[in-house]
Design an enzyme around this catalytic site. Structure first.
Site, PDB file in Angstrom:
ATOM      1  N   ASP A 201     -10.661  -9.453   7.795  1.00 52.06           N
ATOM      2  CA  ASP A 201     -12.099  -9.410   7.492  1.00 52.06           C
ATOM      3  C   ASP A 201     -12.682 -10.813   7.418  1.00 52.06           C
ATOM      4  OD1 ASP A 201     -12.238  -6.700   7.466  1.00 52.06           O
ATOM      5  OD2 ASP A 201     -12.998  -6.519   5.420  1.00 52.06           O
TER       6      ASP A 201
ATOM      7  N   TYR B 101       0.821  -1.216   0.000  1.00 51.03           N
ATOM      8  CA  TYR B 101       0.000   0.000   0.000  1.00 51.03           C
ATOM      9  C   TYR B 101       0.859   1.273   0.000  1.00 51.03           C
ATOM     10  CZ  TYR B 101      -3.953  -3.046   1.164  1.00 51.03           C
ATOM     11  OH  TYR B 101      -4.905  -4.028   1.154  1.00 51.03           O
TER      12      TYR B 101
ATOM     13  N   ASP C 160      -5.182  -7.268   5.656  1.00 52.62           N
ATOM     14  CA  ASP C 160      -6.411  -6.563   5.306  1.00 52.62           C
ATOM     15  C   ASP C 160      -7.497  -7.582   4.954  1.00 52.62           C
ATOM     16  OD1 ASP C 160      -8.155  -4.599   4.611  1.00 52.62           O
ATOM     17  OD2 ASP C 160      -7.046  -3.852   2.888  1.00 52.62           O
TER      18      ASP C 160
ATOM     19  N   ASP D  58      -2.543 -18.383   0.839  1.00 57.38           N
ATOM     20  CA  ASP D  58      -3.685 -19.059   0.198  1.00 57.38           C
ATOM     21  C   ASP D  58      -4.193 -20.196   1.071  1.00 57.38           C
ATOM     22  OD1 ASP D  58      -1.141 -19.976  -0.360  1.00 57.38           O
ATOM     23  OD2 ASP D  58      -1.610 -20.750  -2.340  1.00 57.38           O
TER      24      ASP D  58
ATOM     25  N   LYS E  59       3.984 -15.537   1.584  1.00 57.48           N
ATOM     26  CA  LYS E  59       3.917 -16.210   0.284  1.00 57.48           C
ATOM     27  C   LYS E  59       5.375 -16.425  -0.131  1.00 57.48           C
ATOM     28  CE  LYS E  59       1.423 -17.616  -3.243  1.00 57.48           C
ATOM     29  NZ  LYS E  59       0.641 -18.848  -3.195  1.00 57.48           N
TER      30      LYS E  59
END
Ligand code: NAD
Length: 358
Positions: free
Chosen positions: A251, A141, A247, A223, A191
């Site tokens: 959620d 970001y 992020d 994943d 990852k």
């Protein structure tokens, strides 16, 4: 203990849920002989109305000069037409930046009384208690180069995932320390099979872990984590990850519990931490005494635990919430057949009464 707390009720239901949380905080102060001095200021839409900007310098100064910040929520339709820079939500970004809040802690805890609120099977989610620790100020970001560039055939969009040893070290420290207050298990999500930034992430987390031999460390690819969170969420205690992965995963973890009104969060930096529910200002129900104050009250528990190192006091608040739900009391968002509907204030009062019994 003597602490100064900066309180930003903000907008919408923030104005209704914050007073309920303060009632609970004051009761804890009286019971344990702590002095919690609360000072109030405006942020968000309320600050735009009174001072013309979402984060006035007096509000920021008060936050910086406090031991912790409690925030309700900001935003609402009244301010949606403003330029992006002047929107209420800019106050949150400003506070994060100015207070150096690099770690976001989002617990997702299943209260057994609310098991029917989740979309997953009861046996999968009963008893889950996951804490997602998300890196908040680095990663893709913020990484450079970024932007959209012209090419000979069209355009290309660029973002860059960057992490330094220092950034990974400090977020890993937060995760290991949080795990010590819980079940002493950290799962680091990356990852590393594809991304070099993840390879460094894993290497540094392993290095930091050497200081925390009492905490178990596991690694998982992002994943697989996304899949495991819905398949077998009870395997997780603390999950630590990057800004982007966090992020998404925070959620996903929150939705396991079924209700946005129940969940608190903490943003932690080098000095002053900020504690707030995960939901927004809920303009659709604002001013109607309908909002669920539990996420806000649980944010007070997080503040006591993480900012002031008062785990016993925090646990009492958790118990009072649990007792209230077990007694069948509900706000509208979590109401189901056979339960008793309460308004925001009545829910706050009931939790307060149960705090006296806990
Ligand atoms: P929201 O979280 O405010 O509301 C989403 C839905 O959940 C609504 O139906 C609302 O009624 C319900 N809800 C949320 N909290 C609840 C509670 N405590 N009790 C009962 N029901 C609850 O999200 P939104 O509608 O997308 O955003 C509304 C405003 O809030 C926007 O201006 C947005 O920018 C802002 N916002 C602020 C924050 C923050 O302050 N941290 C976070 C998210 C959104």
């Amino acid at each position: 203990m003597k602490k100064r707390i900066c309180v930003f009720a903000g907008d919408g239901i923030g104005q209704e849920i914050v007073p309920e949380a303060i009632k609970v905080l004051e009761a804890i102060g009286t019971r344990f002989d702590h002095s919690f001095e609360c000072e109030y200021a405006q942020v968000g839409g309320a600050a735009i109305d009174s001072a013309g900007i979402p984060l006035p310098s007096e509000s920021l100064a008060l936050a910086k000069d406090s031991d912790a910040v409690l925030l309700g929520a900001v935003g609402g339709p009244k301010w949606e037409g403003l330029d992006y820079e002047r929107r209420p939500e800019r106050a949150l970004l400003g506070l994060r930046e100015q207070l150096g809040l690099f770690a976001n802690l989002r617990p997702a805890k299943m209260y057994s009384a609310l098991i029917e609120a989740s979309t997953l099977k009861p046996e999968v989610i009963d008893g889950i208690d996951v804490l997602v620790v998300r890196e908040l100020t680095g990663g893709i970001y913020f990484g450079k180069p970024k932007g959209i560039e012209q090419t000979s055939t069209g355009h290309k969009g660029i973002n860059t995932e960057v992490y330094t040893t220092e950034e990974i070290t400090r977020i890993a420290e937060v995760a290991f320390q949080a795990a010590r207050k819980r079940r002493c298990l950290v799962t680091s999500i990356d990852k590393a099979n594809v991304l070099e930034s993840s390879e460094l992430w894993r290497r540094v987390v392993i290095e930091v872990h050497k200081k925390y031999p009492d905490v178990e460390l596991r690694h998982m690819y992002v994943d697989n984590c996304a899949m495991q969170l819905v398949r077998k969420p009870k395997q997780f205690d603390v999950v630590v990850t990057t800004n982007l992965f966090g992020d998404i995963l925070s959620d996903e973890a929150a939705m396991l519990t079924g209700s946005i009104g129940m969940l608190p969060s903490a943003s932690i930096g080098s000095t002053v931490g900020m504690f707030e529910p995960i939901h927004g200002s809920a303009p659709d129900i604002a001013g109607k005494n309908m909002a669920n104050p539990i996420g806000m009250i649980a944010s007070v528990a997080m503040m006591l635990n993480y900012a002031f190192d008062l785990p016993k006091e925090a646990e009492l608040i958790e118990q009072a919430i649990q007792m209230t739900l077990d007694q069948g009391f509900r706000t509208k968002d979590i109401e189901s057949e056979g339960t008793t509907l309460l308004g925001t204030m009545e829910m706050g009062d009931t939790i307060l009464q149960n705090l006296g019994r806990a």
